[in-house]
Design an enzyme around this catalytic site. Structure first.
Site, mmCIF file in Angstrom:
data_model
loop_
_atom_site.group_PDB
_atom_site.id
_atom_site.type_symbol
_atom_site.label_atom_id
_atom_site.label_comp_id
_atom_site.label_asym_id
_atom_site.label_seq_id
_atom_site.Cartn_x
_atom_site.Cartn_y
_atom_site.Cartn_z
ATOM 1 N N ASP A 42 73.991 -13.763 41.555
ATOM 2 C CA ASP A 42 74.532 -14.637 42.587
ATOM 3 C C ASP A 42 75.332 -15.729 41.898
ATOM 4 O O ASP A 42 74.814 -16.416 41.014
ATOM 5 C CB ASP A 42 73.402 -15.285 43.405
ATOM 6 N N ASP A 62 72.897 -6.169 55.689
ATOM 7 C CA ASP A 62 71.645 -6.927 55.634
ATOM 8 C C ASP A 62 70.883 -6.618 56.911
ATOM 9 O O ASP A 62 71.361 -6.920 58.007
ATOM 10 C CB ASP A 62 71.926 -8.433 55.566
#
Lengths: 252, 203
Positions: A11, A130
Protein backbone atom coordinates in the site's frame (compact mmCIF):
# COMPACT_ATOMS: atom_id res chain seq x y z
CA UNK A 1 2.94 -26.91 -15.17
CA UNK A 2 1.54 -23.46 -14.48
CA UNK A 3 2.69 -22.21 -11.09
CA UNK A 4 0.48 -20.61 -8.49
CA UNK A 5 1.63 -17.04 -8.06
CA UNK A 6 2.48 -15.43 -4.74
CA UNK A 7 2.06 -11.67 -4.89
CA UNK A 8 3.17 -9.31 -2.13
CA UNK A 9 1.09 -6.16 -2.12
CA UNK A 10 2.37 -2.78 -1.02
CA UNK A 11 0.00 0.00 0.00
CA UNK A 12 1.53 3.26 -1.12
CA UNK A 13 0.50 6.79 -0.13
CA UNK A 14 2.30 9.86 -1.46
CA UNK A 15 5.16 7.70 -2.68
CA UNK A 16 5.74 5.98 0.66
CA UNK A 17 4.84 2.49 1.87
CA UNK A 18 2.05 2.65 4.43
CA UNK A 19 2.79 0.60 7.56
CA UNK A 20 6.41 0.11 6.48
CA UNK A 21 8.12 -3.12 5.66
CA UNK A 22 10.19 -5.10 8.14
CA UNK A 23 13.09 -6.54 6.26
CA UNK A 24 16.61 -6.94 7.23
CA UNK A 25 18.96 -5.15 4.87
CA UNK A 26 16.34 -2.74 3.68
CA UNK A 27 17.87 0.68 3.44
CA UNK A 28 14.59 2.49 3.66
CA UNK A 29 11.55 0.55 4.88
CA UNK A 30 9.24 3.26 3.61
CA UNK A 31 10.54 3.29 0.05
CA UNK A 32 8.28 1.20 -2.19
CA UNK A 33 11.08 0.70 -4.71
CA UNK A 34 13.41 -0.76 -2.08
CA UNK A 35 10.62 -2.97 -0.76
CA UNK A 36 9.78 -4.15 -4.28
CA UNK A 37 13.43 -4.97 -4.90
CA UNK A 38 13.57 -7.02 -1.72
CA UNK A 39 10.47 -8.96 -2.74
CA UNK A 40 11.86 -9.47 -6.24
CA UNK A 41 15.06 -10.90 -4.74
CA UNK A 42 13.03 -13.07 -2.34
CA UNK A 43 11.24 -14.81 -5.21
CA UNK A 44 7.93 -12.96 -5.44
CA UNK A 45 6.15 -13.89 -8.69
CA UNK A 46 4.65 -10.46 -9.22
CA UNK A 47 4.40 -7.25 -7.25
CA UNK A 48 1.31 -5.19 -6.62
CA UNK A 49 1.22 -1.51 -5.66
CA UNK A 50 -2.00 0.03 -4.41
CA UNK A 51 -2.00 3.81 -4.35
CA UNK A 52 -4.34 4.30 -1.42
CA UNK A 53 -4.67 8.08 -1.56
CA UNK A 54 -4.51 8.49 -5.31
CA UNK A 55 -5.64 11.90 -6.52
CA UNK A 56 -4.83 13.80 -9.68
CA UNK A 57 -2.52 16.08 -7.72
CA UNK A 58 -0.27 13.39 -6.28
CA UNK A 59 -0.31 10.98 -9.23
CA UNK A 60 3.15 12.03 -10.35
CA UNK A 61 4.74 10.51 -7.26
CA UNK A 62 3.28 7.12 -8.11
CA UNK A 63 4.48 7.32 -11.73
CA UNK A 64 7.99 7.92 -10.46
CA UNK A 65 7.74 4.93 -8.07
CA UNK A 66 6.46 2.71 -10.90
CA UNK A 67 9.18 3.81 -13.31
CA UNK A 68 11.97 3.29 -10.79
CA UNK A 69 10.59 -0.12 -9.82
CA UNK A 70 10.37 -1.24 -13.45
CA UNK A 71 13.98 -0.22 -13.94
CA UNK A 72 15.10 -2.60 -11.23
CA UNK A 73 12.54 -5.41 -10.90
CA UNK A 74 12.16 -7.70 -13.87
CA UNK A 75 8.89 -9.32 -12.81
CA UNK A 76 5.33 -8.19 -13.56
CA UNK A 77 4.09 -5.14 -11.71
CA UNK A 78 0.39 -4.42 -11.13
CA UNK A 79 -0.67 -0.94 -10.08
CA UNK A 80 -4.09 0.03 -8.73
CA UNK A 81 -5.77 2.69 -6.68
CA UNK A 82 -7.69 5.65 -8.07
CA UNK A 83 -7.64 4.36 -11.65
CA UNK A 84 -10.72 5.88 -13.29
CA UNK A 85 -10.16 6.38 -16.99
CA UNK A 86 -8.49 4.88 -20.03
CA UNK A 87 -6.03 7.79 -19.84
CA UNK A 88 -5.09 6.71 -16.30
CA UNK A 89 -4.36 3.21 -17.61
CA UNK A 90 -2.25 4.53 -20.47
CA UNK A 91 -0.21 6.74 -18.15
CA UNK A 92 0.54 3.90 -15.73
CA UNK A 93 1.46 1.49 -18.54
CA UNK A 94 3.79 4.11 -20.00
CA UNK A 95 5.34 4.62 -16.58
CA UNK A 96 6.24 0.92 -16.56
CA UNK A 97 3.28 -0.96 -15.02
CA UNK A 98 2.51 -4.30 -16.67
CA UNK A 99 -1.07 -4.47 -15.43
CA UNK A 100 -3.41 -1.81 -14.18
CA UNK A 101 -6.25 -2.44 -11.76
CA UNK A 102 -9.66 -0.77 -11.76
CA UNK A 103 -11.69 -0.79 -8.57
CA UNK A 104 -14.64 1.51 -7.77
CA UNK A 105 -14.55 3.07 -11.24
CA UNK A 106 -15.42 -0.34 -12.69
CA UNK A 107 -18.40 -0.61 -10.35
CA UNK A 108 -19.63 2.87 -11.27
CA UNK A 109 -19.00 2.35 -14.98
CA UNK A 110 -18.17 -1.22 -16.11
CA UNK A 111 -17.74 0.01 -19.70
CA UNK A 112 -14.46 1.68 -18.76
CA UNK A 113 -13.03 -1.84 -18.36
CA UNK A 114 -14.23 -2.73 -21.85
CA UNK A 115 -12.73 0.45 -23.30
CA UNK A 116 -9.39 -0.15 -21.63
CA UNK A 117 -9.31 -3.81 -22.66
CA UNK A 118 -10.09 -2.83 -26.27
CA UNK A 119 -7.22 -0.36 -26.34
CA UNK A 120 -4.53 -2.19 -24.42
CA UNK A 121 -5.67 -5.83 -24.39
CA UNK A 122 -7.34 -7.80 -21.61
CA UNK A 123 -3.98 -9.12 -20.47
CA UNK A 124 -3.12 -5.86 -18.74
CA UNK A 125 -6.51 -5.00 -17.27
CA UNK A 126 -7.25 -6.20 -13.76
CA UNK A 127 -10.53 -5.59 -11.93
CA UNK A 128 -10.31 -5.40 -8.16
CA UNK A 129 -13.47 -6.51 -6.38
CA UNK A 130 -14.02 -5.84 -2.68
CA UNK A 131 -16.84 -8.04 -1.37
CA UNK A 132 -18.47 -8.98 1.92
CA UNK A 133 -20.78 -11.79 2.94
CA UNK A 134 -24.29 -10.39 3.39
CA UNK A 135 -25.94 -13.74 4.00
CA UNK A 136 -24.66 -17.31 3.62
CA UNK A 137 -23.94 -17.87 -0.06
CA UNK A 138 -24.46 -14.24 -1.01
CA UNK A 139 -21.73 -11.66 -1.29
CA UNK A 140 -22.05 -8.02 -2.24
CA UNK A 141 -19.62 -5.47 -3.55
CA UNK A 142 -18.51 -2.74 -1.20
CA UNK A 143 -16.64 0.38 -2.23
CA UNK A 144 -14.78 3.14 -0.40
CA UNK A 145 -12.60 0.77 1.57
CA UNK A 146 -15.48 -1.49 2.52
CA UNK A 147 -17.65 1.24 4.04
CA UNK A 148 -20.17 1.69 1.27
CA UNK A 149 -22.46 -1.08 0.15
CA UNK A 150 -23.61 -1.17 -3.45
CA UNK A 151 -26.16 -3.98 -3.29
CA UNK A 152 -24.43 -5.53 -6.32
CA UNK A 153 -24.00 -9.30 -6.23
CA UNK A 154 -20.27 -10.04 -6.34
CA UNK A 155 -20.51 -13.21 -8.42
CA UNK A 156 -22.76 -11.59 -11.01
CA UNK A 157 -20.49 -8.58 -11.17
CA UNK A 158 -17.38 -10.74 -11.60
CA UNK A 159 -19.00 -12.65 -14.47
CA UNK A 160 -20.11 -9.44 -16.13
CA UNK A 161 -16.75 -7.66 -15.76
CA UNK A 162 -14.91 -10.71 -17.17
CA UNK A 163 -17.23 -10.58 -20.17
CA UNK A 164 -16.40 -6.88 -20.54
CA UNK A 165 -12.77 -7.83 -21.02
CA UNK A 166 -11.05 -7.83 -17.62
CA UNK A 167 -8.08 -10.21 -17.81
CA UNK A 168 -7.86 -10.98 -14.12
CA UNK A 169 -9.82 -10.42 -10.90
CA UNK A 170 -8.21 -9.28 -7.68
CA UNK A 171 -10.75 -10.42 -5.11
CA UNK A 172 -10.55 -9.02 -1.59
CA UNK A 173 -12.82 -10.36 1.10
CA UNK A 174 -13.55 -7.22 3.07
CA UNK A 175 -14.91 -9.14 6.05
CA UNK A 176 -11.54 -10.86 6.37
CA UNK A 177 -9.14 -8.09 5.40
CA UNK A 178 -6.81 -7.37 8.32
CA UNK A 179 -8.21 -10.18 10.50
CA UNK A 180 -5.51 -12.82 9.82
CA UNK A 181 -8.39 -15.35 9.91
CA UNK A 182 -7.84 -16.59 6.36
CA UNK A 183 -9.48 -15.87 3.01
CA UNK A 184 -13.25 -15.92 2.69
CA UNK A 185 -13.11 -19.28 0.95
CA UNK A 186 -16.77 -19.69 -0.11
CA UNK A 187 -16.61 -16.26 -1.76
CA UNK A 188 -13.28 -16.97 -3.44
CA UNK A 189 -14.46 -20.30 -4.74
CA UNK A 190 -17.82 -18.96 -5.95
CA UNK A 191 -16.07 -16.33 -8.07
CA UNK A 192 -13.13 -18.46 -9.24
CA UNK A 193 -15.56 -21.14 -10.42
CA UNK A 194 -17.87 -18.62 -12.08
CA UNK A 195 -15.31 -16.88 -14.31
CA UNK A 196 -12.89 -18.03 -17.00
CA UNK A 197 -10.13 -15.60 -16.04
CA UNK A 198 -7.57 -15.96 -13.23
CA UNK A 199 -8.64 -14.88 -9.75
CA UNK A 200 -6.18 -13.55 -7.15
CA UNK A 201 -7.34 -14.23 -3.59
CA UNK A 202 -6.74 -11.44 -1.11
CA UNK A 203 -7.72 -10.40 2.39
CA UNK A 204 -7.21 -12.18 5.67
CA UNK A 205 -3.98 -14.15 5.32
CA UNK A 206 -2.45 -14.87 8.73
CA UNK A 207 -0.78 -18.25 8.26
CA UNK A 208 0.85 -20.16 5.45
CA UNK A 209 -2.01 -22.68 5.53
CA UNK A 210 -4.31 -19.84 4.55
CA UNK A 211 -2.36 -19.42 1.31
CA UNK A 212 -2.73 -23.13 0.59
CA UNK A 213 -6.49 -23.05 1.30
CA UNK A 214 -6.95 -20.13 -1.05
CA UNK A 215 -5.81 -22.39 -3.88
CA UNK A 216 -7.07 -25.83 -2.85
CA UNK A 217 -10.44 -24.72 -1.46
CA UNK A 218 -10.84 -21.26 -2.92
CA UNK A 219 -9.65 -22.31 -6.43
CA UNK A 220 -7.64 -19.10 -6.78
CA UNK A 221 -4.90 -18.89 -9.43
CA UNK A 222 -2.77 -16.62 -7.27
CA UNK A 223 -2.61 -15.44 -3.67
CA UNK A 224 -1.90 -11.93 -2.51
CA UNK A 225 -0.71 -10.99 0.95
CA UNK A 226 0.64 -7.92 2.64
CA UNK A 227 1.23 -7.96 6.36
CA UNK A 228 2.57 -11.51 6.77
CA UNK A 229 5.38 -10.56 4.41
CA UNK A 230 5.85 -6.93 5.41
CA UNK A 231 6.25 -7.66 9.10
CA UNK A 232 8.61 -10.50 8.44
CA UNK A 233 6.23 -13.12 9.90
CA UNK A 234 7.01 -15.26 6.90
CA UNK A 235 9.24 -14.86 3.87
CA UNK A 236 8.09 -15.42 0.30
CA UNK A 237 10.46 -18.41 0.26
CA UNK A 238 8.77 -19.97 3.30
CA UNK A 239 5.38 -19.41 1.72
CA UNK A 240 6.49 -21.16 -1.46
CA UNK A 241 8.08 -24.08 0.39
CA UNK A 242 4.89 -24.54 2.39
CA UNK A 243 2.72 -24.47 -0.72
CA UNK A 244 5.04 -26.87 -2.54
CA UNK A 245 4.86 -29.27 0.42
CA UNK A 246 1.07 -29.14 0.12
CA UNK A 247 1.35 -30.20 -3.52
CA UNK A 248 0.77 -26.81 -5.12
CA UNK A 249 3.12 -26.04 -8.02
CA UNK A 250 5.15 -22.90 -7.31
CA UNK A 251 8.22 -21.28 -8.83
CA UNK A 252 11.12 -21.97 -6.49
CA UNK B 1 23.24 -2.05 -31.08
CA UNK B 2 20.10 -3.95 -30.11
CA UNK B 3 17.05 -2.17 -31.40
CA UNK B 4 13.69 -2.61 -29.67
CA UNK B 5 11.08 -2.09 -32.38
CA UNK B 6 8.81 0.58 -30.90
CA UNK B 7 5.59 0.59 -32.91
CA UNK B 8 3.40 1.58 -29.98
CA UNK B 9 2.80 -1.89 -28.55
CA UNK B 10 4.57 -3.77 -25.82
CA UNK B 11 6.72 -2.70 -22.98
CA UNK B 12 9.73 -1.37 -24.89
CA UNK B 13 11.21 0.13 -21.77
CA UNK B 14 11.26 -3.24 -19.97
CA UNK B 15 13.74 -4.55 -22.57
CA UNK B 16 15.78 -1.37 -22.41
CA UNK B 17 15.99 -1.63 -18.61
CA UNK B 18 17.43 -5.15 -18.80
CA UNK B 19 19.97 -4.43 -21.53
CA UNK B 20 21.08 -1.28 -19.72
CA UNK B 21 21.59 -3.34 -16.58
CA UNK B 22 23.64 -5.80 -18.66
CA UNK B 23 25.72 -2.96 -20.08
CA UNK B 24 24.63 -3.76 -23.64
CA UNK B 25 23.95 -0.94 -26.09
CA UNK B 26 20.19 -0.76 -26.66
CA UNK B 27 17.89 1.77 -28.29
CA UNK B 28 14.20 1.93 -29.10
CA UNK B 29 13.82 2.12 -32.90
CA UNK B 30 10.91 4.10 -34.32
CA UNK B 31 11.88 4.80 -37.93
CA UNK B 32 13.17 2.89 -40.93
CA UNK B 33 16.51 4.72 -40.59
CA UNK B 34 16.95 3.69 -36.96
CA UNK B 35 15.94 0.15 -37.87
CA UNK B 36 18.67 0.01 -40.50
CA UNK B 37 21.31 0.81 -37.85
CA UNK B 38 20.41 -2.02 -35.43
CA UNK B 39 22.37 -5.25 -35.71
CA UNK B 40 19.90 -7.16 -33.56
CA UNK B 41 16.19 -6.57 -33.18
CA UNK B 42 13.53 -7.30 -30.61
CA UNK B 43 9.93 -7.25 -31.77
CA UNK B 44 7.68 -6.91 -28.71
CA UNK B 45 3.90 -6.85 -28.78
CA UNK B 46 0.80 -7.11 -26.65
CA UNK B 47 -2.92 -7.01 -27.38
CA UNK B 48 -4.77 -8.20 -30.45
CA UNK B 49 -3.13 -9.65 -33.58
CA UNK B 50 -4.85 -7.38 -36.12
CA UNK B 51 -4.15 -4.32 -34.02
CA UNK B 52 -0.47 -5.26 -33.81
CA UNK B 53 -0.22 -5.67 -37.59
CA UNK B 54 -2.08 -2.39 -38.16
CA UNK B 55 0.24 -0.54 -35.80
CA UNK B 56 3.31 -2.06 -37.40
CA UNK B 57 2.11 -0.96 -40.85
CA UNK B 58 1.33 2.54 -39.57
CA UNK B 59 4.83 2.79 -38.14
CA UNK B 60 6.30 2.93 -41.64
CA UNK B 61 8.96 0.39 -40.66
CA UNK B 62 7.50 -2.78 -42.12
CA UNK B 63 9.37 -2.82 -45.45
CA UNK B 64 12.70 -2.11 -43.82
CA UNK B 65 11.93 -4.67 -41.15
CA UNK B 66 11.25 -7.33 -43.77
CA UNK B 67 14.46 -6.43 -45.60
CA UNK B 68 16.61 -6.44 -42.46
CA UNK B 69 15.26 -9.78 -41.29
CA UNK B 70 14.75 -11.67 -44.57
CA UNK B 71 17.62 -10.31 -46.69
CA UNK B 72 20.23 -8.99 -44.27
CA UNK B 73 19.68 -11.90 -41.85
CA UNK B 74 19.69 -9.66 -38.80
CA UNK B 75 18.89 -11.74 -35.71
CA UNK B 76 15.40 -10.89 -34.46
CA UNK B 77 13.56 -12.00 -31.32
CA UNK B 78 9.76 -11.76 -31.31
CA UNK B 79 8.03 -11.76 -27.94
CA UNK B 80 4.39 -12.69 -27.21
CA UNK B 81 2.26 -11.00 -29.89
CA UNK B 82 5.59 -10.05 -31.50
CA UNK B 83 6.04 -13.82 -31.95
CA UNK B 84 2.49 -14.40 -33.13
CA UNK B 85 2.63 -11.80 -35.92
CA UNK B 86 5.55 -13.74 -37.42
CA UNK B 87 2.96 -16.38 -38.45
CA UNK B 88 0.83 -16.24 -41.60
CA UNK B 89 -2.34 -15.43 -39.70
CA UNK B 90 -4.32 -15.87 -36.51
CA UNK B 91 -7.67 -17.20 -35.39
CA UNK B 92 -7.88 -13.98 -33.42
CA UNK B 93 -8.25 -11.79 -36.48
CA UNK B 94 -8.27 -11.45 -40.25
CA UNK B 95 -5.04 -9.63 -40.96
CA UNK B 96 -2.16 -11.38 -42.69
CA UNK B 97 0.89 -11.83 -40.49
CA UNK B 98 4.50 -11.21 -41.47
CA UNK B 99 4.79 -14.84 -42.59
CA UNK B 100 8.40 -15.17 -41.45
CA UNK B 101 7.76 -18.57 -39.89
CA UNK B 102 5.00 -20.52 -41.66
CA UNK B 103 2.16 -21.31 -39.30
CA UNK B 104 -1.01 -20.07 -37.69
CA UNK B 105 -1.94 -18.68 -34.33
CA UNK B 106 -4.69 -20.61 -32.55
CA UNK B 107 -6.73 -20.16 -29.38
CA UNK B 108 -6.61 -22.53 -26.45
CA UNK B 109 -9.78 -24.64 -26.47
CA UNK B 110 -11.96 -25.55 -23.51
CA UNK B 111 -11.90 -29.25 -24.29
CA UNK B 112 -8.14 -29.38 -23.64
CA UNK B 113 -8.67 -28.69 -19.97
CA UNK B 114 -9.79 -31.31 -17.45
CA UNK B 115 -11.23 -28.77 -15.13
CA UNK B 116 -12.12 -25.15 -15.45
CA UNK B 117 -10.32 -23.30 -18.25
CA UNK B 118 -8.67 -20.09 -17.21
CA UNK B 119 -7.55 -17.74 -19.95
CA UNK B 120 -5.33 -15.90 -20.33
CA UNK B 121 -2.62 -18.42 -19.49
CA UNK B 122 -1.06 -16.14 -16.92
CA UNK B 123 1.96 -16.76 -14.73
CA UNK B 124 5.13 -18.80 -14.55
CA UNK B 125 5.33 -22.08 -16.39
CA UNK B 126 8.00 -24.63 -17.23
CA UNK B 127 9.69 -24.50 -20.60
CA UNK B 128 10.95 -27.78 -22.01
CA UNK B 129 13.82 -27.36 -24.43
CA UNK B 130 13.61 -29.14 -27.73
CA UNK B 131 16.51 -27.46 -29.46
CA UNK B 132 17.58 -24.18 -27.94
CA UNK B 133 21.16 -24.62 -26.74
CA UNK B 134 22.13 -21.06 -27.57
CA UNK B 135 19.12 -19.10 -26.35
CA UNK B 136 18.76 -21.10 -23.14
CA UNK B 137 22.46 -21.56 -22.36
CA UNK B 138 23.16 -21.44 -18.64
CA UNK B 139 19.49 -21.52 -17.68
CA UNK B 140 18.75 -24.77 -15.83
CA UNK B 141 15.08 -25.67 -15.21
CA UNK B 142 13.86 -22.87 -17.42
CA UNK B 143 10.66 -21.24 -16.26
CA UNK B 144 9.22 -18.08 -17.71
CA UNK B 145 6.30 -15.69 -17.33
CA UNK B 146 3.42 -16.18 -19.77
CA UNK B 147 0.45 -13.97 -20.49
CA UNK B 148 -1.60 -15.01 -23.53
CA UNK B 149 -4.74 -16.73 -24.79
CA UNK B 150 -3.43 -17.67 -28.26
CA UNK B 151 -0.37 -19.68 -29.27
CA UNK B 152 1.78 -20.16 -32.36
CA UNK B 153 1.30 -23.43 -34.24
CA UNK B 154 4.12 -23.68 -36.80
CA UNK B 155 3.54 -25.73 -39.96
CA UNK B 156 7.00 -27.23 -39.68
CA UNK B 157 7.55 -28.99 -36.35
CA UNK B 158 11.31 -28.55 -36.76
CA UNK B 159 10.88 -24.82 -36.06
CA UNK B 160 9.82 -25.58 -32.47
CA UNK B 161 12.74 -25.03 -30.10
CA UNK B 162 10.86 -25.16 -26.79
CA UNK B 163 7.52 -26.45 -25.56
CA UNK B 164 5.20 -25.73 -22.66
CA UNK B 165 2.08 -27.47 -21.36
CA UNK B 166 -1.10 -25.57 -20.57
CA UNK B 167 -4.07 -27.78 -21.30
CA UNK B 168 -2.07 -28.97 -24.29
CA UNK B 169 1.58 -28.89 -25.27
CA UNK B 170 2.28 -25.85 -27.43
CA UNK B 171 5.34 -24.16 -28.95
CA UNK B 172 6.62 -21.70 -26.36
CA UNK B 173 9.63 -20.80 -28.52
CA UNK B 174 10.30 -21.13 -32.25
CA UNK B 175 13.24 -20.47 -34.51
CA UNK B 176 13.86 -20.32 -38.21
CA UNK B 177 17.43 -19.32 -39.00
CA UNK B 178 18.02 -15.79 -37.73
CA UNK B 179 14.40 -15.48 -36.63
CA UNK B 180 13.71 -16.38 -32.99
CA UNK B 181 10.56 -15.97 -30.96
CA UNK B 182 9.18 -16.71 -27.53
CA UNK B 183 5.55 -16.79 -26.42
CA UNK B 184 6.64 -16.01 -22.86
CA UNK B 185 7.96 -12.68 -21.65
CA UNK B 186 11.70 -12.80 -20.96
CA UNK B 187 11.55 -9.14 -19.94
CA UNK B 188 9.30 -10.15 -17.02
CA UNK B 189 10.96 -13.46 -16.15
CA UNK B 190 13.47 -12.38 -13.54
CA UNK B 191 16.93 -13.99 -13.77
CA UNK B 192 15.89 -16.47 -16.48
CA UNK B 193 14.64 -13.65 -18.67
CA UNK B 194 17.76 -11.59 -18.12
CA UNK B 195 19.82 -14.68 -19.01
CA UNK B 196 17.84 -15.34 -22.18
CA UNK B 197 18.13 -11.73 -23.35
CA UNK B 198 21.87 -11.80 -22.62
CA UNK B 199 22.12 -14.98 -24.71
CA UNK B 200 20.20 -13.36 -27.57
CA UNK B 201 22.74 -10.53 -27.64
CA UNK B 202 25.36 -13.13 -28.58
CA UNK B 203 23.52 -15.29 -31.14
Amino acid sequence: MLKTRIIPCLDVADGRVVKGVNFVDLRDAGDPVDAARAYDAAGADEICFLDIHATHENRGTMFDVVTRTAEQCFIPLTVGGGVRTVADVRALLLAGADKVSFNSAAVANPDVVAEAADQFGSQCIVCAIDAKTVQPGRWEIFTHGGRKTTGIDAVEFATMIAAKGAGEILLTSMDRDGTKAGFNLPLTRAIADAVDIPVIASGGVGTLDHLVEGVTEGHASAVLAASIFHFGTFTVGQAKAHMAAAGIPVRI
Amino acid sequence: MIGIVDYGLGNVRAFENIYRRLGIHVEPVRTAEELARADRLILPGVGAFDWAMAKLKQSGMIDTLNRRVLQDDVPVLGVCVGMQIMANGSDEGRAAGLGWIPGRVERFRDEWFNTHTHLPHMGWNDVELVDAPVLMAGLPDPRFYFLHSYFFHPDDESHVIARTCYGKIFASAVRRGNIWATQFHPEKSHDWGVGLLANFSKV
